[in-house]
Scaffold this motif. Structure first.
Motif, PDB file in Angstrom:
ATOM      1  N   GLN A   1       0.828  -1.203   0.000  1.00  0.00           N
ATOM      2  CA  GLN A   1       0.000   0.000   0.000  1.00  0.00           C
ATOM      3  C   GLN A   1       0.864   1.256   0.000  1.00  0.00           C
ATOM      4  O   GLN A   1       0.556   2.240  -0.692  1.00  0.00           O
ATOM      5  CB  GLN A   1      -0.926  -0.010   1.222  1.00  0.00           C
ATOM      6  CG  GLN A   1      -2.039  -1.050   1.139  1.00  0.00           C
ATOM      7  CD  GLN A   1      -2.838  -1.134   2.429  1.00  0.00           C
ATOM      8  OE1 GLN A   1      -2.287  -1.008   3.529  1.00  0.00           O
ATOM      9  NE2 GLN A   1      -4.152  -1.348   2.309  1.00  0.00           N
TER      10      GLN A   1
ATOM     11  N   ARG B   1       2.214   1.802  -3.471  1.00  0.00           N
ATOM     12  CA  ARG B   1       1.222   2.418  -4.361  1.00  0.00           C
ATOM     13  C   ARG B   1       1.082   3.912  -4.080  1.00  0.00           C
ATOM     14  O   ARG B   1       0.951   4.719  -5.006  1.00  0.00           O
ATOM     15  CB  ARG B   1      -0.130   1.703  -4.208  1.00  0.00           C
ATOM     16  CG  ARG B   1      -0.147   0.297  -4.817  1.00  0.00           C
ATOM     17  CD  ARG B   1      -1.564  -0.220  -4.971  1.00  0.00           C
ATOM     18  NE  ARG B   1      -2.172  -0.521  -3.677  1.00  0.00           N
ATOM     19  CZ  ARG B   1      -2.091  -1.689  -3.060  1.00  0.00           C
ATOM     20  NH1 ARG B   1      -1.407  -2.667  -3.616  1.00  0.00           N
ATOM     21  NH2 ARG B   1      -2.690  -1.892  -1.895  1.00  0.00           N
TER      22      ARG B   1
ATOM     23  N   ASP C   1       1.983   6.978  -6.606  1.00  0.00           N
ATOM     24  CA  ASP C   1       0.957   7.982  -6.909  1.00  0.00           C
ATOM     25  C   ASP C   1       1.403   9.401  -6.569  1.00  0.00           C
ATOM     26  O   ASP C   1       0.632  10.348  -6.722  1.00  0.00           O
ATOM     27  CB  ASP C   1      -0.334   7.660  -6.142  1.00  0.00           C
ATOM     28  CG  ASP C   1      -1.038   6.428  -6.695  1.00  0.00           C
ATOM     29  OD1 ASP C   1      -0.781   6.081  -7.867  1.00  0.00           O
ATOM     30  OD2 ASP C   1      -1.823   5.802  -5.958  1.00  0.00           O
TER      31      ASP C   1
END
Length: 228
Positions: free
Chosen positions: A5, A8, A12
């Motif tokens: 997580q 990611r 981003d």
């Protein structure tokens, strides 16, 4: 939050996730550092506090952890990791271990070994590479655990050179010793080979130390002897 997580989030555009990833993997980095240090015989206990590492070991581990942290950040910033292919720890392990091993090879080498242990390493590697004995045979002959024999054989920083391939006490030319059939050749052929040996020796002596040494298994040795 899992490492995937956080990855990611970083991909981003959340730069803060990178620092969180580092702190989340400090244990992984230190664990790999201990493994790498153990391979180079750098894990020693404090003489006054047996349950603690020595100051020397702590310094080595700090340097290795620094190398590991740099490699971890470099790998994540490269954005090469794909969570669909492997867990982050699985992806990072060979990269971190490789960088730490290279650091040890460049900065520690054989100086990490005591004189007695270096003698044992040379003896084990001679029996393994020259006598072609397996690790169980060497362990039985020397009276040491097979796990230690395997560790000695795997040391990257201790390789065998030309002089290690001739019997102890041999005071002749090792290059001639390694050329089968020399004594049965004609006089002209013997002179020709001797000149070639001298020329090859001069070229060999100009090579960097790391290129002079090598590790040979039975098949490789046999092939070389047939070619000679």
């Amino acid at each position: 939050m899992t490492t995937e997580q956080l990855i990611r989030q970083y991909y981003d555009g959340d730069e803060a996730a990178l620092e969180k990833l580092y702190h989340k993997n400090i244990g992984l980095i230190r664990g790999i550092a201990k493994e790498a240090a153990a391979e180079f015989n750098c894990l020693t206990a404090d003489s006054h506090h047996p349950n603690q590492f020595s100051a020397y070991t702590k310094t080595i581990l700090d340097d290795l952890c620094g190398e590991g942290a740099l490699e971890l950040l470099t790998r994540i910033q490269s954005r090469e990791y794909d969570e669909s292919r492997a867990a982050l720890t699985t992806y990072l392990y060979p990269h971190l271990r490789g960088r730490m091993t290279r650091w040890l090879e460049q900065n520690i080498g054989c100086m990490a070994l005591s004189k007695n242990e270096m003698t044992a390493v040379r003896q084990v590697q001679r029996l393994y590479h020259v006598a072609w004995k397996d690790t169980s045979e060497i362990a039985e002959e020397l009276g040491i655990p097979e796990a230690r024999v395997s560790r000695y054989v795997r040391y990257n920083t201790h390789f065998l050179g030309v002089h290690d391939l001739v019997p102890e006490g041999y005071d002749g030319d090792p290059y001639e010793r390694l050329m089968p059939g020399l004594l049965s050749a004609s006089a002209e052929r013997a002179v020709y080979r001797k000149v070639c040996i001298e020329l090859l020796r001069e070229l060999f002596d100009t090579l960097p130390k790391k290129d002079r040494t090598f590790s040979a298994r039975p098949a490789a040795c046999s092939d070389t002897r047939r070619q000679l």
